[in-house]
Design an enzyme around this catalytic site. Structure first.
Site, PDB file in Angstrom:
ATOM      1  N   HIS A 121       0.825  -1.110  -0.163  1.00 14.92           N
ATOM      2  CA  HIS A 121      -0.022  -0.188  -0.069  1.00 14.92           C
ATOM      3  C   HIS A 121       0.890   1.189   0.118  1.00 14.92           C
ATOM      4  O   HIS A 121       2.156   1.026   0.480  1.00 14.92           O
ATOM      5  CB  HIS A 121      -0.804   0.037   1.235  1.00 14.92           C
ATOM      6  CG  HIS A 121      -1.935  -1.047   1.287  1.00 14.92           C
ATOM      7  ND1 HIS A 121      -3.011  -0.823   2.121  1.00 14.92           N
ATOM      8  CD2 HIS A 121      -2.002  -2.096   0.499  1.00 14.92           C
ATOM      9  CE1 HIS A 121      -3.833  -2.135   1.807  1.00 14.92           C
ATOM     10  NE2 HIS A 121      -3.414  -2.742   0.905  1.00 14.92           N
ATOM     11  N   GLU A 152       0.882   3.537   2.195  1.00 16.73           N
ATOM     12  CA  GLU A 152       1.199   4.319   3.223  1.00 16.73           C
ATOM     13  C   GLU A 152       2.638   3.262   3.590  1.00 16.73           C
ATOM     14  O   GLU A 152       3.458   3.759   4.231  1.00 16.73           O
ATOM     15  CB  GLU A 152       0.320   4.072   4.415  1.00 16.73           C
ATOM     16  CG  GLU A 152      -1.058   4.744   3.858  1.00 16.73           C
ATOM     17  CD  GLU A 152      -2.093   4.172   3.183  1.00 16.73           C
ATOM     18  OE1 GLU A 152      -3.244   4.306   3.461  1.00 16.73           O
ATOM     19  OE2 GLU A 152      -1.675   3.328   2.229  1.00 16.73           O
TER      20      GLU A 152
END
Length: 151
Positions: A53, A55
């Site tokens: 992801h 993040e």
């Protein structure tokens, strides 16, 4: 344009890179002392890795750049509300402030489905702010999935 909008636009630029690779268009940037130290976008399909992801990748890069796992004094700007995995990584890495573009009513863990930042007691606290360039962040996702459904 204010500072938060500027950094969210940088996260949107990362999301556009994901979109160009046919990845879900989510982007993230990590800022320390007013400077972007890390940028990333989703690469789950490309890397065939559920943890890729935006993040998570931005956190990994920031840790490498700063030379440690504690991202004290850092803020993250992300175009879509983090999932539980990413919320946990944000808390574990000691990011101090999280700025979110669009909320995620399906898997969001910063207030939509659950709130890992407020509903549970963890040693570290992270301030969360939502709705920065919400329309732009939401639209890039809506358009991506509209095109997917049309195929």
């Amino acid at each position: 344009m204010d500072t938060h909008e500027y950094f969210m636009k940088m996260a949107l630029d990362e999301a556009k890179k994901a979109e160009a690779m046919d990845e879900v268009p989510v982007g993230a940037v990590i800022v320390k002392d007013g400077i972007i130290i890390s940028k990333a976008f989703n690469t789950r399909e490309t890397d065939k890795d559920a943890t890729c992801h935006a993040e998570m990748t931005a956190i990994k890069k920031a840790c490498e750049i700063l030379g440690g796992w504690r991202l004290i004094g850092c803020s993250m700007y992300v175009t879509l509300e983090p999932c539980l995995m990413c919320s946990g990584a944000i808390l574990q890495s000691r990011i101090e402030k999280l700025y979110i573009g669009a909320m995620d009513p399906k898997t969001g863990a910063a207030g939509s489905v659950l709130n890992a930042f407020e509903d549970y007691w963890f040693h570290h606290k992270c301030e969360v702010y939502a709705g920065i360039l919400q329309e732009e962040c939401s639209n890039i996702l809506k358009e991506f999935f509209r095109k997917k459904r049309a195929k």
